[in-house]
Write an enzyme that holds these catalytic residues in place. Structure first.
Site, PDB file in Angstrom:
ATOM      1  N   CYS A   1      -1.058   2.887   6.331  1.00 12.82           N
ATOM      2  CA  CYS A   1      -0.733   1.545   6.789  1.00 12.82           C
ATOM      3  C   CYS A   1      -0.373   0.697   5.582  1.00 12.82           C
ATOM      4  CB  CYS A   1      -1.895   0.934   7.566  1.00 12.82           C
ATOM      5  SG  CYS A   1      -3.419   0.736   6.602  1.00 12.82           S
TER       6      CYS A   1
ATOM      7  N   HIS B   1      -8.933   3.018  -2.846  1.00 10.34           N
ATOM      8  CA  HIS B   1      -7.522   2.817  -2.495  1.00 10.34           C
ATOM      9  C   HIS B   1      -6.853   1.962  -3.570  1.00 10.34           C
ATOM     10  CE1 HIS B   1      -3.905   1.730  -0.501  1.00 10.34           C
ATOM     11  NE2 HIS B   1      -4.365   0.797   0.319  1.00 10.34           N
TER      12      HIS B   1
ATOM     13  N   CYS C   1       0.811  -1.223   0.000  1.00 10.58           N
ATOM     14  CA  CYS C   1       0.000   0.000   0.000  1.00 10.58           C
ATOM     15  C   CYS C   1       0.843   1.271   0.000  1.00 10.58           C
ATOM     16  CB  CYS C   1      -0.926   0.025   1.215  1.00 10.58           C
ATOM     17  SG  CYS C   1      -1.892  -1.471   1.436  1.00 10.58           S
TER      18      CYS C   1
END
Length: 387
Positions: free
Chosen positions: A373, A343, A91
């Site tokens: 995160c 995302h 991520c």
């Protein structure tokens, strides 16, 4: 040591991954479009003068495989002499791309870099080809590889109720829609070609993932998505699935000044940390604290925060432990976040940093912090300072 500055930052609209605007547009094309756009917006910099391109992407297979950074650069007609590399910290990939470029510039090994990231989650699903080593279960809980269950764990540990999650998710959509209506995203979104519901080719200049009709009452009717018996995390309080790309022009301050380009901000500090994979969503807390320490700042010095909303159950514990619960509406994700915008894994680090820079300018604040995160237990953070 060279000062690293952000000269420009842009993104595509965020498209729905299921039958959305970019269903017929490849990840390389989204990336190349932004590379061309950055160079067109900053003609004082010749493309041949770029030292490198750092591009984040998580699922590096199919159309996103075989070094998508280089493939996109070739599509964008960047001179062949300019190298390009694809970066993967899950991520945090495109924020890691920024960090990699920044360090090259700090040491004098580069003067100008394109930085960004992409993920087409409609074409290359998040779980495509995933094959964890069975031996990992000796050291890490199997559920650590299931992001929704890590969010459930954080919610239980920190007393985050279903009602709190629903309220935060509704806020994300409301804020993102308000930002869209007011034109707050206009300076960062580059109109991008796609197809509407009827298959007509058109230019999109808005995020199609936002659900302005979202209410707490509607969210309360959704069933738990990951723990059907005692869970509190739903699809509505999780980040949306979307397709998109984001990009930044990163330079040494001296080169930007020489070219007459006005820096928007400098990179004040950077940090990346590891944490327990079972609570991977907690990574922004130690990462932010370390970045603040390196910058010689405290959380109270930061005027605006952009924190990636993987899950409402994940971001709320981070906000709480950074001492920001009373300042959510003044400082945190003022234009909404990933729950509303989605995302796209490799894109999000550059996307939240781009949104942060615009908010810092609009709010006229000196310092901003972007953090996220990272699956399997990491956190990454960047402190920006306006110059």
């Amino acid at each position: 040591m060279e000062q690293v500055v952000i000269v420009d930052a842009i993104r595509t609209p965020m498209g729905r991954s299921k039958g959305g605007a970019f269903r017929n547009v490849r990840a390389e094309d989204l990336s190349a479009h932004l590379m061309r756009s950055l160079l067109a917006r900053n003609p004082a910099l010749e493309a041949a003068a770029l030292d490198d391109i750092y591009w984040g992407c998580v699922q590096q297979t199919l159309e996103q495989g075989f070094n998508i950074a280089r493939n996109a650069a070739l599509l964008a007609e960047v001179p062949h002499s300019v190298p390009a590399v694809t970066v993967n910290r899950l991520c945090g990939s495109s924020m890691q791309a920024l960090h990699d470029a920044a360090r090259m510039i700090m040491t004098g090994d580069a003067q100008a870099c394109l930085v960004g990231g992409v993920e087409h989650m409609g074409h290359v699903p998040m779980s495509h080809g995933v094959d964890f080593h069975p031996g990992l279960s000796r050291n890490v809980a199997k559920a650590a590889g299931m992001m929704g269950l890590t969010a459930e764990m954080l919610a239980r540990m920190h007393g985050i109720s279903r009602e709190m999650q629903d309220a935060f998710a509704a806020r994300s959509h409301a804020r993102a829609w308000a930002a869209t209506q007011s034109g707050a995203f206009k300076n960062e979104i580059i109109p991008t070609g796609g197809h509407d519901a009827d298959g007509v080719l058109k230019q999109f200049n808005y995020d199609e993932v936002i659900r302005p009709e979202t209410t707490v009452e509607a969210l309360a009717t959704l069933r738990p998505a990951f723990d059907p018996v005692s869970g509190t995390v739903t699809a509505g309080t999780s980040s949306a699935l979307s397709d998109g790309a984001a990009a930044m022009l990163v330079m040494s301050e001296s080169r930007a000044r020489d070219l007459g380009l006005k820096p928007r901000a400098c990179v004040r500090s950077m940090a990346v940390v590891g944490c327990d994979p079972s609570i991977m969503g907690y990574g922004p807390v130690p990462a932010s604290k370390l970045a603040l320490k390196k910058a010689g700042l405290s959380a109270s010095d930061i005027g605006v925060f952009e924190m990636n909303e993987a899950f409402a159950a994940q971001i709320l514990p981070c906000i709480k432990d950074l001492g920001l619960m009373e300042q959510i509406d003044e400082k945190i994700n003022l234009n909404g976040g990933a729950i509303a915008l989605g995302h796209p894994l490799g894109c999000s680090g550059a996307r939240i940093s781009t949104t942060l820079l615009n908010l810092m300018e609009r709010k006229d604040v000196q310092f901003g912090l972007a953090t996220m995160c990272i699956g399997l237990g990491q956190g990454i953070a960047t402190v920006f300072e306006r110059v």
